[in-house]
Design a protein around this motif. Structure first.
Motif, PDB file in Angstrom:
ATOM      1  N   ARG A 153       0.374  -1.562  -0.124  1.00 52.57           N
ATOM      2  CA  ARG A 153       0.134  -0.145  -0.065  1.00 52.57           C
ATOM      3  C   ARG A 153       0.827   1.011  -0.025  1.00 52.57           C
ATOM      4  N   SER A 154       1.925   1.532   0.698  1.00 54.35           N
ATOM      5  CA  SER A 154       2.863   2.469   0.981  1.00 54.35           C
ATOM      6  C   SER A 154       3.361   3.069  -0.651  1.00 54.35           C
ATOM      7  N   GLN A 155       3.101   2.341  -1.732  1.00 54.37           N
ATOM      8  CA  GLN A 155       3.947   2.309  -2.546  1.00 54.37           C
ATOM      9  C   GLN A 155       3.505   2.535  -3.763  1.00 54.37           C
ATOM     10  N   ILE A 156       1.780   2.785  -3.541  1.00 56.80           N
ATOM     11  CA  ILE A 156       0.558   3.344  -3.790  1.00 56.80           C
ATOM     12  C   ILE A 156       0.363   4.412  -3.086  1.00 56.80           C
ATOM     13  N   TRP A 157       0.125   4.979  -2.218  1.00 55.48           N
ATOM     14  CA  TRP A 157      -0.681   6.135  -1.148  1.00 55.48           C
ATOM     15  C   TRP A 157       0.886   6.690  -0.554  1.00 55.48           C
ATOM     16  N   SER A 158       2.100   6.670  -0.232  1.00 52.44           N
ATOM     17  CA  SER A 158       3.114   7.365   0.460  1.00 52.44           C
ATOM     18  C   SER A 158       3.288   8.239  -0.521  1.00 52.44           C
ATOM     19  N   ASN A 159       3.599   7.918  -1.887  1.00 51.00           N
ATOM     20  CA  ASN A 159       4.613   9.023  -2.518  1.00 51.00           C
ATOM     21  C   ASN A 159       3.987   8.933  -3.863  1.00 51.00           C
ATOM     22  N   PRO A 160       3.765  10.422  -3.879  1.00 51.17           N
ATOM     23  CA  PRO A 160       2.816  10.721  -5.089  1.00 51.17           C
ATOM     24  C   PRO A 160       4.526  10.521  -6.222  1.00 51.17           C
ATOM     25  N   CYS A 161       5.532  10.410  -6.148  1.00 50.31           N
ATOM     26  CA  CYS A 161       6.243  10.013  -7.222  1.00 50.31           C
ATOM     27  C   CYS A 161       6.531   8.934  -7.630  1.00 50.31           C
ATOM     28  N   VAL A 162       6.538   8.510  -6.717  1.00 47.88           N
ATOM     29  CA  VAL A 162       6.998   6.792  -6.503  1.00 47.88           C
ATOM     30  C   VAL A 162       5.944   6.009  -7.622  1.00 47.88           C
ATOM     31  N   PHE A 163       4.605   6.690  -7.534  1.00 43.64           N
ATOM     32  CA  PHE A 163       3.396   5.912  -8.730  1.00 43.64           C
ATOM     33  C   PHE A 163       3.895   5.766  -9.510  1.00 43.64           C
ATOM     34  N   PRO A 164       3.804   6.577 -10.350  1.00 42.23           N
ATOM     35  CA  PRO A 164       4.299   6.774 -11.904  1.00 42.23           C
ATOM     36  C   PRO A 164       4.893   5.604 -12.404  1.00 42.23           C
ATOM     37  N   LYS A 165       6.234   5.770 -11.761  1.00 40.57           N
ATOM     38  CA  LYS A 165       7.151   4.852 -11.739  1.00 40.57           C
ATOM     39  C   LYS A 165       6.886   2.989 -11.220  1.00 40.57           C
ATOM     40  N   LEU A 166       6.149   3.158 -10.381  1.00 43.23           N
ATOM     41  CA  LEU A 166       4.811   2.016 -10.417  1.00 43.23           C
ATOM     42  C   LEU A 166       4.472   1.320 -11.277  1.00 43.23           C
ATOM     43  N   CYS A 167       3.616   2.589 -11.298  1.00 40.34           N
ATOM     44  CA  CYS A 167       2.340   1.780 -13.343  1.00 40.34           C
ATOM     45  C   CYS A 167       2.783   1.465 -14.174  1.00 40.34           C
ATOM     46  N   ASP A 168       4.134   1.946 -14.235  1.00 40.85           N
ATOM     47  CA  ASP A 168       5.492   2.274 -15.212  1.00 40.85           C
ATOM     48  C   ASP A 168       6.061   0.161 -15.994  1.00 40.85           C
ATOM     49  N   GLU A 169       6.459   0.375 -14.635  1.00 40.54           N
ATOM     50  CA  GLU A 169       6.938  -1.483 -14.075  1.00 40.54           C
ATOM     51  C   GLU A 169       5.343  -2.548 -14.658  1.00 40.54           C
ATOM     52  N   ILE A 170       4.661  -1.980 -13.914  1.00 39.21           N
ATOM     53  CA  ILE A 170       4.034  -3.174 -14.223  1.00 39.21           C
ATOM     54  C   ILE A 170       3.733  -2.969 -15.820  1.00 39.21           C
ATOM     55  N   GLU A 171       3.236  -2.168 -16.114  1.00 37.63           N
ATOM     56  CA  GLU A 171       3.307  -2.179 -17.939  1.00 37.63           C
ATOM     57  C   GLU A 171       4.181  -2.584 -18.315  1.00 37.63           C
ATOM     58  N   LYS A 172       5.452  -2.747 -17.752  1.00 41.18           N
ATOM     59  CA  LYS A 172       6.104  -2.805 -18.658  1.00 41.18           C
ATOM     60  C   LYS A 172       6.654  -4.901 -18.312  1.00 41.18           C
ATOM     61  N   THR A 173       6.085  -4.836 -17.328  1.00 41.95           N
ATOM     62  CA  THR A 173       6.676  -6.486 -16.560  1.00 41.95           C
ATOM     63  C   THR A 173       5.665  -7.778 -17.051  1.00 41.95           C
ATOM     64  N   LEU A 174       3.910  -6.972 -16.703  1.00 45.96           N
ATOM     65  CA  LEU A 174       3.160  -7.815 -16.994  1.00 45.96           C
ATOM     66  C   LEU A 174       2.192  -7.322 -18.275  1.00 45.96           C
ATOM     67  N   ASP A 175       2.434  -5.458 -18.401  1.00 46.64           N
ATOM     68  CA  ASP A 175       1.282  -5.557 -19.621  1.00 46.64           C
ATOM     69  C   ASP A 175      -0.033  -5.677 -19.679  1.00 46.64           C
ATOM     70  N   TYR A 176      -0.697  -5.139 -20.783  1.00 51.15           N
ATOM     71  CA  TYR A 176      -2.688  -5.011 -20.790  1.00 51.15           C
ATOM     72  C   TYR A 176      -2.631  -6.242 -21.233  1.00 51.15           C
ATOM     73  N   PRO A 177      -4.042  -6.676 -20.352  1.00 53.19           N
ATOM     74  CA  PRO A 177      -4.862  -6.677 -19.250  1.00 53.19           C
ATOM     75  C   PRO A 177      -4.073  -7.078 -18.166  1.00 53.19           C
ATOM     76  N   CYS A 178      -4.375  -6.715 -16.585  1.00 57.28           N
ATOM     77  CA  CYS A 178      -3.912  -7.679 -15.857  1.00 57.28           C
ATOM     78  C   CYS A 178      -5.166  -7.430 -14.595  1.00 57.28           C
ATOM     79  N   PHE A 179      -4.779  -7.888 -14.065  1.00 59.57           N
ATOM     80  CA  PHE A 179      -5.902  -8.309 -12.930  1.00 59.57           C
ATOM     81  C   PHE A 179      -4.871  -7.432 -11.090  1.00 59.57           C
ATOM     82  N   VAL A 180      -5.568  -6.919 -10.664  1.00 60.56           N
ATOM     83  CA  VAL A 180      -5.192  -6.587  -9.361  1.00 60.56           C
ATOM     84  C   VAL A 180      -6.397  -6.272  -8.368  1.00 60.56           C
ATOM     85  N   LYS A 181      -5.628  -6.928  -7.377  1.00 54.91           N
ATOM     86  CA  LYS A 181      -6.102  -8.213  -6.342  1.00 54.91           C
ATOM     87  C   LYS A 181      -5.945  -7.886  -4.814  1.00 54.91           C
ATOM     88  N   PRO A 182      -6.381  -7.397  -3.953  1.00 54.82           N
ATOM     89  CA  PRO A 182      -6.206  -7.415  -1.885  1.00 54.82           C
ATOM     90  C   PRO A 182      -5.150  -8.469  -2.160  1.00 54.82           C
TER      91      PRO A 182
END
Length: 351
Positions: A153-182
């Motif tokens: 959760r901290s990667q998503i909420w704690s630092n606004p600068c980290v979130f875009p990079k996280l999404c970039d990494e998800i797109e690069k590693t998994l591509d779309y479509p992907c499933f997000v789950k608790p």
């Protein structure tokens, strides 16, 4: 012959409270069947949504009506008070779905009570509930899975600068479509399918509101098949079943709305694939140290013949129409006998 007093523990504090009540009704009916009625006396024990335990008339009322209690209490002292009938229980049959039910918390309490109980212990329940821990155990056992990423959760909420990079990494590693789950919710609660950056950002934010641990999985075009496991140290696998549905994916609404999904037992798949799924189910059961029962879910990629392990559910839905008992009915174990076997496995494991 002296009857065993079975404590049927249901309700609970999760979002699957009503599902638990329906499962308990089916089990109580099965234990009241002719052969089982000669062996067992059922004591319903109901956990309200606020965590208060009830037995006797109140628990029976919920079981008979199929509806949860609407009144709750703010008296936290009652959380530590158990009904006196609890002391009479010879073996527990917990049928609590979701957090505070199948995640090891109640299993730890029942272990401290030193009374046998149906299902996995603390380790198997906790590992089976946490999708990240589960996938790590499966990977260690060499079981094939779709690509995934574990996120906090901290990667998503704690630092606004980290979130875009996280999404970039998800797109690069998994591509779309992907499933997000608790990581720690059942019944498809909080799960979303992301097909774009906007949907990914929304899905991550939503999942983080449910859990501090989140998992993102690559989407695959596959048939969804399931296998049931029964036993302790020498478990057996059922026939394989398949779920089909018209919605975009198997979400909460599809899962619990009549007519939205269909179960096909046995699944119309090649014999070799069915055997592979059964073998993988037993390996998954052992990998998380499950006991008693579990339903194991898979993705079958028909075009390539690949099978990927999706997840294990150590306390699956248990109505007469749920996949787990239906798989065993198709394998020659009718519902009342299934309940009896589970109680006997609980006694065996305790000894």
């Amino acid at each position: 012959m002296t009857k065993l007093r079975v404590g049927l523990l249901f309700g609970g504090r999760s979002g699957e409270h009503e599902v638990s009540i329906n499962s308990a009704i089916a089990i109580a009916t099965a234990l009241d069947a002719q052969d089982n009625a000669m062996k067992y006396d059922v004591l319903p024990v109901y956990i309200q949504k606020d965590g208060i335990w009830q037995a006797g008339d109140i628990a029976r009322q919920v079981l008979d009506s199929g509806k949860p209690l609407t009144s709750e209490t703010n008296d936290k002292k009652q959380l530590w008070q158990f009904p006196p009938q609890v002391a009479e229980v010879d073996v527990w049959f917990p049928i609590l779905h979701g957090p505070n039910g199948e995640d090891g918390t109640v299993q730890g309490l029942l272990t401290l009570m030193q009374v046998p109980f149906v299902g996995s212990g603390v380790l198997g329940s906790a590992a089976g509930m946490d999708k990240i821990a589960m996938k790590m155990a499966f990977a260690q056992a060499g079981l094939p899975q779709v690509k995934y990423m574990a996120i906090s959760r901290s990667q998503i909420w704690s630092n606004p600068c980290v979130f875009p990079k996280l999404c970039d990494e998800i797109e690069k590693t998994l591509d779309y479509p992907c499933f997000v789950k608790p990581a720690n919710l059942g019944s498809s609660v909080g799960i979303a399918k992301a097909r774009s950056r906007t949907e990914l950002e929304t899905a991550l934010d939503n999942a983080a509101s449910y859990d501090r641990r989140i998992i993102v999985e690559a989407g695959v075009v596959a048939r969804e098949v399931e296998c049931a496991v029964l036993g302790n140290d020498n478990p057996k696998a059922s026939v394989v079943g398949e779920i089909t549905y018209n919605s975009d994916f198997y979400d909460y609404e599809t899962k619990y709305t009549d007519g939205r999904a269909e179960l096909h037992i046995p699944a119309q798949i090649p014999t070799a694939i069915a055997s592979q799924i059964q073998e993988m189910s037993l390996k998954a059961f052992t990998a998380v140290d499950a006991a008693g029962l579990a339903r194991v879910d898979f993705f079958y990629l028909e075009k390539t013949g690949e099978v990927f392990l999706n997840e294990i559910n150590t306390l699956p839905g248990f109505t007469a129409f749920s996949m787990y008992p239906q798989l065993w009915a198709a394998s020659g174990v009718p519902f009342p006998e299934l309940c009896d076997r589970l109680i006997q496995f609980a006694l065996e494991r305790h000894q």
